[in-house]
Design a protein around this motif. Structure first.
Motif, PDB file in Angstrom:
ATOM      1  N   ALA A  62     -57.790   1.745 -26.728  1.00  0.00           N
ATOM      2  CA  ALA A  62     -56.955   2.871 -27.148  1.00  0.00           C
ATOM      3  C   ALA A  62     -55.531   2.451 -27.492  1.00  0.00           C
ATOM      4  CB  ALA A  62     -56.927   3.929 -26.046  1.00  0.00           C
ATOM      5  N   ALA A  63     -55.159   1.223 -27.194  1.00  0.00           N
ATOM      6  CA  ALA A  63     -53.801   0.746 -27.475  1.00  0.00           C
ATOM      7  C   ALA A  63     -53.545   0.780 -28.980  1.00  0.00           C
ATOM      8  CB  ALA A  63     -53.597  -0.660 -26.925  1.00  0.00           C
ATOM      9  N   GLY A  64     -52.321   1.126 -29.354  1.00  0.00           N
ATOM     10  CA  GLY A  64     -52.001   1.290 -30.767  1.00  0.00           C
ATOM     11  C   GLY A  64     -51.431   0.062 -31.447  1.00  0.00           C
ATOM     12  N   SER A  65     -51.061  -0.974 -30.695  1.00  0.00           N
ATOM     13  CA  SER A  65     -50.463  -2.154 -31.318  1.00  0.00           C
ATOM     14  C   SER A  65     -50.869  -3.400 -30.547  1.00  0.00           C
ATOM     15  CB  SER A  65     -48.938  -2.036 -31.319  1.00  0.00           C
ATOM     16  OG  SER A  65     -48.435  -2.160 -30.000  1.00  0.00           O
ATOM     17  N   ALA A  66     -50.637  -4.549 -31.162  1.00  0.00           N
ATOM     18  CA  ALA A  66     -50.946  -5.817 -30.503  1.00  0.00           C
ATOM     19  C   ALA A  66     -50.132  -5.976 -29.226  1.00  0.00           C
ATOM     20  CB  ALA A  66     -50.683  -6.983 -31.449  1.00  0.00           C
ATOM     21  N   GLU A  67     -48.875  -5.529 -29.233  1.00  0.00           N
ATOM     22  CA  GLU A  67     -48.027  -5.634 -28.045  1.00  0.00           C
ATOM     23  C   GLU A  67     -48.575  -4.780 -26.903  1.00  0.00           C
ATOM     24  OE1 GLU A  67     -46.757  -4.962 -31.139  1.00  0.00           O
ATOM     25  OE2 GLU A  67     -45.937  -6.964 -31.511  1.00  0.00           O
ATOM     26  N   GLN A  68     -49.047  -3.576 -27.234  1.00  0.00           N
ATOM     27  CA  GLN A  68     -49.638  -2.716 -26.212  1.00  0.00           C
ATOM     28  C   GLN A  68     -50.934  -3.318 -25.681  1.00  0.00           C
ATOM     29  OE1 GLN A  68     -49.791   0.867 -28.579  1.00  0.00           O
ATOM     30  NE2 GLN A  68     -48.299   1.874 -27.247  1.00  0.00           N
ATOM     31  N   GLU A  69     -51.727  -3.890 -26.586  1.00  0.00           N
ATOM     32  CA  GLU A  69     -52.959  -4.535 -26.165  1.00  0.00           C
ATOM     33  C   GLU A  69     -52.664  -5.678 -25.204  1.00  0.00           C
ATOM     34  OE1 GLU A  69     -55.057  -5.761 -29.671  1.00  0.00           O
ATOM     35  OE2 GLU A  69     -55.391  -3.710 -30.337  1.00  0.00           O
ATOM     36  N   ARG A  70     -51.645  -6.494 -25.558  1.00  0.00           N
ATOM     37  CA  ARG A  70     -51.282  -7.633 -24.713  1.00  0.00           C
ATOM     38  C   ARG A  70     -50.805  -7.163 -23.342  1.00  0.00           C
ATOM     39  NH1 ARG A  70     -52.367 -12.991 -24.492  1.00  0.00           N
ATOM     40  NH2 ARG A  70     -51.393 -13.505 -22.534  1.00  0.00           N
ATOM     41  N   ALA A  71     -49.989  -6.121 -23.326  1.00  0.00           N
ATOM     42  CA  ALA A  71     -49.492  -5.584 -22.064  1.00  0.00           C
ATOM     43  C   ALA A  71     -50.644  -5.083 -21.195  1.00  0.00           C
ATOM     44  CB  ALA A  71     -48.480  -4.467 -22.328  1.00  0.00           C
TER      45      ALA A  71
END
Length: 84
Positions: A62-71
Motif C-alpha cells: 500500500a506504500a505510495g513511494s519507494a521511500e515509504q516502501e523502504r521505511a
C-alpha cells in the motif's frame, strides 16, 4: 563502532575475539597496517507469524513511494547494515 585488530591479534587472541563477538562487538582486521576484513556478530533470526507477515506485506504494497516502501521494510525487518 568497530574495534581494529591486527591479523596476529586475531590469531593469538581468537577466544577473546569470539567472546567479544558474542557480546555484540565488531572488528576490522588489518594486515600490514591495511584493513582487509570485518568480523561482525550474526544477528539472531526472528520468527514472524504468518498473519503478522501478511499484514506487514499488505502495508508494504500500500506504500505510495519507494521511500515509504523502504521505511516499511526497515520497520518490519530491520535496517540494512551495508552502509556501516
Amino acid at each position: 563502532m568497530s574495534r581494529t585488530i591486527t591479523q596476529a591479534e586475531l590469531r593469538n587472541g581468537s577466544a577473546g575475539v569470539m567472546d567479544a563477538l558474542e557480546a555484540g562487538d565488531d572488528f576490522i582486521i588489518t594486515r600490514n597496517g591495511r584493513p582487509v576484513g570485518e568480523l561482525r556478530p550474526i544477528r539472531a533470526e526472528r520468527d514472524v507469524a504468518t498473519a503478522d507477515l501478511k499484514a506487514r506485506l499488505a502495508r508494504f504494497l500500500a506504500a505510495g513511494s519507494a521511500e515509504q516502501e523502504r521505511a516499511e521494510l526497515d520497520a518490519a525487518f530491520g535496517a540494512d547494515r551495508l552502509d556501516d
